[in-house]
Design a protein around this motif. Sequence first.
Motif, PDB file in Angstrom:
ATOM      1  N   ASN A 188     -85.959 -28.050 -20.789  1.00  0.00           N
ATOM      2  CA  ASN A 188     -85.894 -29.432 -21.252  1.00  0.00           C
ATOM      3  C   ASN A 188     -86.940 -29.739 -22.333  1.00  0.00           C
TER       4      ASN A 188
ATOM      5  N   LYS B 238     -93.065 -32.355 -18.984  1.00  0.00           N
ATOM      6  CA  LYS B 238     -92.606 -33.602 -19.591  1.00  0.00           C
ATOM      7  C   LYS B 238     -93.785 -34.448 -20.059  1.00  0.00           C
TER       8      LYS B 238
ATOM      9  N   THR C  83     -86.604 -30.879 -27.487  1.00  0.00           N
ATOM     10  CA  THR C  83     -86.027 -31.014 -26.141  1.00  0.00           C
ATOM     11  C   THR C  83     -84.702 -30.254 -26.067  1.00  0.00           C
ATOM     12  N   ASP C  84     -84.315 -29.904 -24.828  1.00  0.00           N
ATOM     13  CA  ASP C  84     -83.018 -29.269 -24.549  1.00  0.00           C
ATOM     14  C   ASP C  84     -82.789 -28.023 -25.418  1.00  0.00           C
TER      15      ASP C  84
END
Length: 469
Positions: free
Chosen positions: A411, A453, A390-391
């Motif tokens: 993300n 996601k 993530t990120d």
Amino acid sequence: MNRKRNHVLTLAKVLILTGVFILAGQGSALADASLKFVPGTKINGVLVGGMTVEEAKVQIEGFYGREYNLTLKSRDGKSEVIKGSEVSYQVVITDGLKTILDEQNASGRVAGPAEDNSRSLKSTVSFDEAKLKEKLNGLSFVSGQGIISTVNAKISSFQQGEPFAIIPEVQGNSVNMGKLEEVVKNGLNQESREINIGDSGCYDAVTVTKDDPDLKTQCDALNKVREMQITYTFGSKSEVLGGEELSSWITGGADGSIQVNQDKAAAYIKSLGDKYDTFGRERSFRTTSGRDIPLSGAYGWQIDQPTEIQALMAVIRTGQSQTREPKYSKTAADRNNDWGGTYVEADMSAQHVYMYKDGALVWDAPCVTGNVSKKYTTPGGLFTLSYKQTDRVLRGDKKADGTYEYESPVNYWMPFNGGIGFHDANWRSKFGGAIYQTNGSHGCVNLPPKKAKDLYSLVYAGIPVICFY
């Protein structure tokens, strides 16, 4: 009276002079005899009585060079003669003759039938080994008619449809050439005149009989392999290696063990690899749209052949039937179709991505792949997810001024082909269609943020990823 007296004096003088001459002759004769060996003297079996040291040396060496023979007697009483001249036989007396003569003179030069004047001296012996070997090979009890080879009891070799059996020993009359050569050379070096090759252990002897318990155990072990079966499984498919074929691979070892022909084991394992390995090979994949397409890529099954060859040989030696999977150097999700029922499918012609879990569709989304007009086309193939993160900031190539060609914070990052992966693209408002032709990505698969996601929560490192057009 005077005349008679003079005659007596003259006769006395004559007698005295005669005695002197006789004594002188005897002394000379005695001195000459001390230079010669006493009558009846034999040195190394050669008669040298009445000879000087020099003459005796010539006599002994000449005898062995001209007249020496070595007689070999076989077990059945036959004789063969090796002439010294046939093998360039020579004997050289290097020292000791003078010592023997000195001993005879010191002991009073005793001679006669009752006196043993035989002596032995160390000598230097030489002969042509190549000629000797040729002579030995031509002997009647080595290569003549009627020679029966001595053979130990042994286990029969493989015969189709026949069990292994013990073949009884044969006690023949064959000669062990290594032993014969050793014995004869030793005899020549010792200047022997006769050797009984039977008494000298020159015949081959049986060392293993049909009643040998180790031989029986080994035969039983070989026949146990004939009854075994090894089954290799490859998902829903299998290959059976039967005892009849296994029997053609095995022999009994000298130590009672089972010896497996490694070349035959290797050939069999290779045949399994040729038939069932999928790594790097083209396979067929049924897409969500119902098309069957060819797939290739560095993913699939590959037998670790060196390891499996040794494993198979070890299994055979146990004589126990078993079912086994081979050892693999490369593995995939499923032995039947590699990717199994859980995978991610990217149909780049349709610009749509699907996620299947245990064969059921659990997620899908439109996408944008690599820009075709700028030659950033996303490659097709069969891959696996490297990891997920993530990120992450995705960066292009570094420019001369130290900045990057592009920098895109995401993300959810899910790479599967080097720097190519799935990720969210919040800078896009539309996905799918023909966008990728002129306004596509740098090669990654762009997804709507919410969909990225959800996918991130479903995938894991190692999950198969299938990309195609």
